[in-house]
Write a protein that holds these residues in place. Sequence first.
Motif, short mmCIF file in Angstrom:
data_model
loop_
_atom_site.label_atom_id
_atom_site.label_comp_id
_atom_site.label_asym_id
_atom_site.label_seq_id
_atom_site.Cartn_x
_atom_site.Cartn_y
_atom_site.Cartn_z
N PHE A 89 49.86 -6.84 44.46
CA PHE A 89 50.38 -7.06 45.81
C PHE A 89 49.57 -6.35 46.89
O PHE A 89 49.26 -6.91 47.93
N ASN A 90 49.16 -5.10 46.64
CA ASN A 90 48.36 -4.38 47.63
C ASN A 90 47.06 -3.88 47.01
O ASN A 90 46.59 -2.79 47.30
N VAL A 91 46.49 -4.73 46.16
CA VAL A 91 45.22 -4.41 45.51
C VAL A 91 44.19 -5.43 45.95
O VAL A 91 44.45 -6.63 45.91
N THR A 92 43.02 -4.98 46.39
CA THR A 92 41.97 -5.89 46.83
C THR A 92 40.80 -5.85 45.86
O THR A 92 40.50 -4.82 45.26
N ALA A 93 40.16 -7.02 45.70
CA ALA A 93 38.97 -7.10 44.84
C ALA A 93 37.73 -7.44 45.65
O ALA A 93 36.64 -7.53 45.11
N VAL A 147 28.29 -4.06 37.64
CA VAL A 147 27.64 -5.37 37.76
C VAL A 147 27.09 -5.79 36.41
O VAL A 147 27.17 -6.97 36.02
N GLY A 148 26.54 -4.83 35.66
CA GLY A 148 25.99 -5.14 34.34
C GLY A 148 27.02 -5.70 33.37
O GLY A 148 26.70 -6.54 32.52
N GLN A 149 28.26 -5.26 33.49
CA GLN A 149 29.30 -5.78 32.60
C GLN A 149 29.52 -7.28 32.82
O GLN A 149 29.79 -8.02 31.87
N TYR A 150 29.36 -7.71 34.05
CA TYR A 150 29.61 -9.12 34.37
C TYR A 150 28.40 -9.99 34.11
O TYR A 150 28.54 -11.21 33.96
N GLU A 151 27.23 -9.39 34.04
CA GLU A 151 26.04 -10.16 33.69
C GLU A 151 26.11 -10.67 32.26
O GLU A 151 25.46 -11.65 31.91
N ASP A 152 26.93 -10.01 31.45
CA ASP A 152 27.10 -10.44 30.06
C ASP A 152 28.22 -11.47 29.91
O ASP A 152 28.59 -11.81 28.77
N THR A 172 37.16 -10.58 33.34
CA THR A 172 38.35 -9.79 33.69
C THR A 172 37.95 -8.53 34.45
O THR A 172 36.81 -8.06 34.37
N SER A 173 38.91 -7.97 35.18
CA SER A 173 38.64 -6.72 35.90
C SER A 173 38.53 -5.57 34.92
O SER A 173 38.96 -5.67 33.76
N LEU A 174 37.98 -4.46 35.40
CA LEU A 174 37.76 -3.30 34.54
C LEU A 174 38.99 -2.39 34.54
O LEU A 174 39.56 -2.11 35.60
N VAL A 226 38.48 -3.34 40.51
CA VAL A 226 37.03 -3.19 40.39
C VAL A 226 36.44 -4.30 39.53
O VAL A 226 36.72 -4.41 38.34
N THR A 227 35.66 -5.14 40.19
CA THR A 227 34.85 -6.16 39.52
C THR A 227 33.45 -6.07 40.13
O THR A 227 33.16 -5.19 40.95
#
Length: 457
Positions: free
Chosen positions: A342-346, A418-423, A427-429, A378-379
């Motif tokens: 509800f009050n979390v931004t990505a 960023v490296g986590q998403y390159e693979d 999902t968010s961390l 965090v993404t």
Amino acid sequence: MNAMSLNDRLPASNGQEPNLLREQFPYDRPPLIAFDGVEVPMDRPTDLFITDTTFRDGQQARTPYTVGQITALFDLLHRLSGPRGVIRQTEFFLYSDKDRQAVRACQERGYAFPEITAWIRAVAKDFQLVKEMGIRETGILTSCSDYHIHLKLGMNRAQAMEQYLSVVRAALAEGIRPRCHLEDVTRADVHGFVIPFVQQLVRLSEESGIPVKVRLCDTMGYGVSYPGAALPRSVPRLVHALRTETGIASAQLEWHGHNDFYKVLTNASTAWLYGCSGVNGTLLGFGERTGNAPIEGLLFEYIGLTGDTSVDTRVVTEIADYFERELGYAIPPMTPFVGKSFNVTAAGIHADGIVKNEEIYNIFDTDKLLKRPLGILVTDKAGTAGVAHWINRYLGLSGEARIDKRIPGVQALYEWVVGQYEDGRTTSLANEELEAAARRLMPEVFLSLRDEKFEPS
């Protein structure tokens, strides 16, 4: 009032053919919103309040609560009502032994608010249950559209009205306040049935000296708030017609809506603005089909309309926690006020604004009012600002102790993210993943703080 005079007062559908208002409700198409250009003035009552049906309508949409769960939720509703009784009443079924046990357990609490009321069908044997439980007010099902009168009950309007009035008279004879639930009012013939019926209720109320209440039930969520919309779907027109054509007081009017067309909270607020003192809802919006107006949403709307800050809104978060912890209900994360997102931004650009001043991207001080500090998801889209905000919130850093997004450690942590998403991650961390990486990439920050600060909020 005898059947002949009722037939005289009710010109349509006293025979075998119901009026189903097909010009607005074709059934093989979405319902049509008709406009006739008639607008009515706002007439907001001085006294606005909320009523609850968590233990009645709310239980029709989920696994029934145990007696202990009902009592715990009743305690929370009492706390949420505040010293002024913003949540004025709550209603219960009385049919099963468990229902009656729950009522007795809540009666033993001795709370002034919310007052315990009942709900029954318009039949004499149900009324006996109300008397036996010592309840001072009961809702009575008084279906008012021809869909219900003709197609469900198999009656005409005169027969239905006389049955309803007979139960109201029985309640008044016992000194019990009747609350007539005008089921399906947004699909009813307002001037052909609703107005004449409420006129009779007002007459009985005046004769008895006991206020007969009327609940306007938007059973299928057809209500609309638009200026110039036609009856029976116009919420302003419905409330205005009852106030001006029957003389019923605002304090005796209550709105009960459903969310079939995503309008439940707007329609409830509109009812307040045009003359209903009471608006009915349930905790988290549980209710038949799409649900009712969520109590937590009504509460913030009430505060916005009245400026009343007597209520401890942080109880909303306790209620949400109870539903998840004790009832095993996973609240959809995007749900306003109670969802985890509800009050979390990505968004990285939002996070950058939050670092400068959280008021830029937070609807109000959610930490103060809901015990829900602003959060960052965090993404790879969070940016260095999002990473810095996560560190500061996770470690409880404020003021000059806050970490700046420009320090090398934050940049290194963001590059790791960023490296986590390159693979191929989508999902968010999780906090645990981020902490492990942060301890490795910026150990100086963690070494300067005591471990007890490392608790996620």
